[in-house]
Design a protein around this motif. Structure first.
Motif, PDB file in Angstrom:
ATOM      1  N   LYS A   5      65.454  21.939  42.455  1.00  0.00           N
ATOM      2  CA  LYS A   5      66.272  22.934  42.201  1.00  0.00           C
ATOM      3  C   LYS A   5      67.458  22.296  41.088  1.00  0.00           C
ATOM      4  O   LYS A   5      68.179  23.803  39.869  1.00  0.00           O
ATOM      5  N   ILE A   8      65.521  24.698  38.312  1.00  0.00           N
ATOM      6  CA  ILE A   8      65.581  25.868  38.334  1.00  0.00           C
ATOM      7  C   ILE A   8      67.392  26.706  37.467  1.00  0.00           C
ATOM      8  O   ILE A   8      67.342  26.164  38.470  1.00  0.00           O
ATOM      9  N   TRP A  12      69.385  31.891  38.726  1.00  0.00           N
ATOM     10  CA  TRP A  12      68.212  32.643  38.896  1.00  0.00           C
ATOM     11  C   TRP A  12      68.739  31.599  40.628  1.00  0.00           C
ATOM     12  O   TRP A  12      68.143  32.970  41.923  1.00  0.00           O
ATOM     13  N   LEU A  13      68.631  30.894  41.437  1.00  0.00           N
ATOM     14  CA  LEU A  13      68.986  29.973  42.563  1.00  0.00           C
ATOM     15  C   LEU A  13      70.387  30.881  42.971  1.00  0.00           C
ATOM     16  O   LEU A  13      70.090  31.853  44.327  1.00  0.00           O
ATOM     17  N   GLN A  15      71.286  34.594  42.398  1.00  0.00           N
ATOM     18  CA  GLN A  15      70.256  35.824  42.731  1.00  0.00           C
ATOM     19  C   GLN A  15      69.515  35.142  43.702  1.00  0.00           C
ATOM     20  O   GLN A  15      69.609  36.425  44.623  1.00  0.00           O
ATOM     21  N   TYR A  16      68.438  34.131  44.190  1.00  0.00           N
ATOM     22  CA  TYR A  16      67.712  33.808  44.991  1.00  0.00           C
ATOM     23  C   TYR A  16      68.154  34.036  46.236  1.00  0.00           C
ATOM     24  O   TYR A  16      67.901  34.610  47.538  1.00  0.00           O
ATOM     25  N   HIS A  17      69.952  33.217  46.379  1.00  0.00           N
ATOM     26  CA  HIS A  17      70.559  33.287  47.439  1.00  0.00           C
ATOM     27  C   HIS A  17      70.746  34.667  48.026  1.00  0.00           C
ATOM     28  O   HIS A  17      70.990  35.322  49.337  1.00  0.00           O
ATOM     29  N   LEU A  20      68.278  36.547  49.507  1.00  0.00           N
ATOM     30  CA  LEU A  20      67.843  36.267  50.761  1.00  0.00           C
ATOM     31  C   LEU A  20      69.105  36.609  51.765  1.00  0.00           C
ATOM     32  O   LEU A  20      68.603  36.978  53.031  1.00  0.00           O
TER      33      LEU A  20
END
Length: 262
Positions: A5, A8, A12-13, A15-17, A20
């Motif tokens: 984490k 990253i 970006w993190l 956007q990932y969340h 998902l």
């Protein structure tokens, strides 16, 4: 996991969340669109209030689902939350909401934490009611300060009207905010857009800028529980402490939002 984490970029993190959360909602057929969803947030009393809301709605004959730090419930089936998570991960939460739909539930009451909001677990959920209880310093390190913590809670209320309104049995479900106006931060959560705004209070609060005010009068706290009245209707709780009167008022506010009689 924590080391990855740190490597990253934060953007970006995030956007990932978000991706998902939306993917999980899509995967399970967007079950929150088929339920009246009530989100409860605040520092203290969330699990209690979630259950009070659920029991109050059940008392009017509604079939409900619950997800809280303490327990889960789908219709008549109830079990303890042993996941050690206040708010389930995106896929687990969407799966549970789908089970509520399959189980004939009309209402889902979700304990919605600031940590869950920061990780966008709320994003795939179409909330109809957002409930604010109170705000005290907690999780400050993980949020990077009290203001960030407050804003994280506020995101639930911002999210409320971003999703479309629902219609059940020919009746439109109004986007509603229920807030404890005795808390110094209550006004912040009431400033977000909503179709109706309901304040709850144990003091001589003003109903200005509110569509409805739920006030507790004749409050009595004893070692056996508490009692109070709302608009002349008596209530009694076996729960201890003044704070549980406030939690009960929030549950009454939600019930009033749906036209339940006192």
């Amino acid at each position: 996991k924590s080391a990855i984490k740190k490597l990253i970029p934060k953007a970006w993190l995030q956007q990932y969340h978000k991706i998902l959360a939306l993917l999980a909602a899509w995967w399970y057929g967007n079950p929150s669109n088929k339920l009246v969803v009530i989100g409860v947030t605040g520092t203290n009393g969330k699990s209690t209030t979630v259950n009070l809301i659920g029991r109050a709605l059940e008392a009017t004959g509604k079939t409900i689902g619950i997800t809280s730090t303490v327990n889960f419930k789908v219709g008549s089936r109830e079990w303890l939350n042993n996941t050690k998570m206040t708010m389930l991960g995106r896929f687990a939460l969407q799966k549970l909401l789908k089970e509520m739909v399959a189980g004939g539930c009309r209402y889902a009451v979700i304990e919605t934490s600031s940590e869950g909001i920061v990780q966008s677990r709320h994003l795939g959920i179409n909330y109809d009611v957002a409930v604010f209880l109170n705000l005290t310093p907690e999780h400050i390190e993980s949020h990077g300060g009290f203001e960030n913590y407050k804003k994280a809670k506020g995101e639930l209320f911002q999210h409320l009207t971003r999703r479309p309104r629902k219609t059940f049995d020919g009746q439109s479900v109004p986007k509603t905010i229920v807030a404890n106006i005795d808390d110094p931060h209550g006004a912040y959560f009431l400033h977000f857009e909503a179709d109706q705004k309901i304040g709850v209070s144990m003091s001589d609060a003003s109903a200005q800028s509110l569509d409805r005010l739920i006030q507790a009068q004749q409050v009595e706290i004893t070692a056996a529980g508490s009692s109070f009245s709302v608009h002349g209707v008596p209530f009694s709780l076996q729960l201890l402490g003044k704070w549980n009167v406030s939690n009960a008022l929030a549950a009454i506010g939600v019930g009033q939002a749906f036209g339940c009689s006192l």
